[in-house]
Design an enzyme around this catalytic site. Sequence first.
Site, mmCIF file in Angstrom:
data_model
loop_
_atom_site.group_PDB
_atom_site.id
_atom_site.type_symbol
_atom_site.label_atom_id
_atom_site.label_comp_id
_atom_site.label_asym_id
_atom_site.label_seq_id
_atom_site.Cartn_x
_atom_site.Cartn_y
_atom_site.Cartn_z
ATOM 1 C CE LYS A 35 -0.461 0.097 5.136
ATOM 2 N NZ LYS A 35 -1.280 0.110 6.111
ATOM 3 N NE ARG A 130 -6.756 1.804 12.454
ATOM 4 C CZ ARG A 130 -5.541 1.574 11.743
ATOM 5 N NH1 ARG A 130 -4.818 2.259 11.550
ATOM 6 N NH2 ARG A 130 -5.531 0.253 11.444
ATOM 7 C CE1 TYR A 255 12.810 31.252 2.607
ATOM 8 C CE2 TYR A 255 13.366 29.080 2.240
ATOM 9 C CZ TYR A 255 13.081 30.033 1.760
ATOM 10 O OH TYR A 255 12.823 30.240 0.324
ATOM 11 C CG MET A 303 9.669 22.860 -2.370
ATOM 12 S SD MET A 303 8.445 24.122 -3.288
ATOM 13 C CE MET A 303 7.321 24.537 -2.068
#
EC number: 5.1.1.1
Length: 365
Positions: A35, A130, A255, A303
Amino acid sequence: MARPLTATVDLEAILQNYRYAKKLQPTCKAFAVVKSNAYGHGAVEVSRYLDKEVDAFAVAAIEEAIALREAGIVSPILLLEGVFEGEEWALCEKHGFWSALENAQQLDELQASHAKIEKVFLKLDSGMHRLGVDKETAPVFVSALKDSGQVGEVVLMTHFSCADDLSDLTTMQQLAYFEQARQSIGEIEASVANSATIMKWSVPEGGWIRPGIMLYGISPFAEVSGRSIGLRPAMTLSSKVISTRKLKQGDKVGYGLGYVAAEDHVLATVAVGYGDGYPRHAVNGTPLKIDGKPASLAGRVSMDMITVRMQDLADEPAMGQDVVLWGGDVPVEEVADYAGTIGYELVTRMTSRPHYRYIRGEGSQ
């Protein structure tokens, strides 16, 4: 020229990890859980490599399963979350999919569809809360599935909340609950074991195990690496130094100016960022290697780029040098820990930007 960011996936390592899972639980058949794009490793390539050996594959949803069939995968495929719409039962019959079933609506939709399903895995809620039916209702569901004439075999399945914590008694309680449900039903095949359960717990003999994260050589346990518990890590994420500059003591980087040079040294810029799946929340000091030598993150992850420094400042980085971000002796589990997350998240969050290179038993591509 291409951006020098590559995820190298060792398919033979994944196959060996699958075999190891079966060795740990030798009486059981085993799914290969692929998956979420095979946990970021490439579901089609991984499944093609394993297809001739696995007992079956498991995915989350029908669109993942259809993609594998369209890629030529012939082994059985289980939908771990079952169907989301009644129309999907017909697709399960068409493609030969097996499906989980966990509520009355899914049962009603199956009966209304008249679809023939070889195996249905009835989900028992043994405590995770769940999905699934309770132990009192489970025999009713099993009878309904068998009496429908649509289902070849019913398997009872559950999932453990705390199997990765060997000091937690919850797994024993869930196992006991599961066995009570199983006894009330009568003879029925079982599926309880994810990676942590396979590696450390006793499971019912003769059923189905579901190795997931362990297939990719990543530990399901905190504070240990996959390699240290007998697994072969399958992915190496690598890039190159694309720029260097000399910093003076007190210079600030990135940053938010989140890194301050404590002394003069050379800083390297590497082509990778959170747009590729590298964790934005990785902190200063997150380990990597440049030209085989220890280095660490220095400044906020951007990024498309990160800035790094050598651990030994006498080892100055240079343009074009190879950088290992995780893999080999830079465990993905350790990188994840520095980012406040787990190895599962790092590999499954890989984006489409890195180039994927696959290593097979007899060569590479």
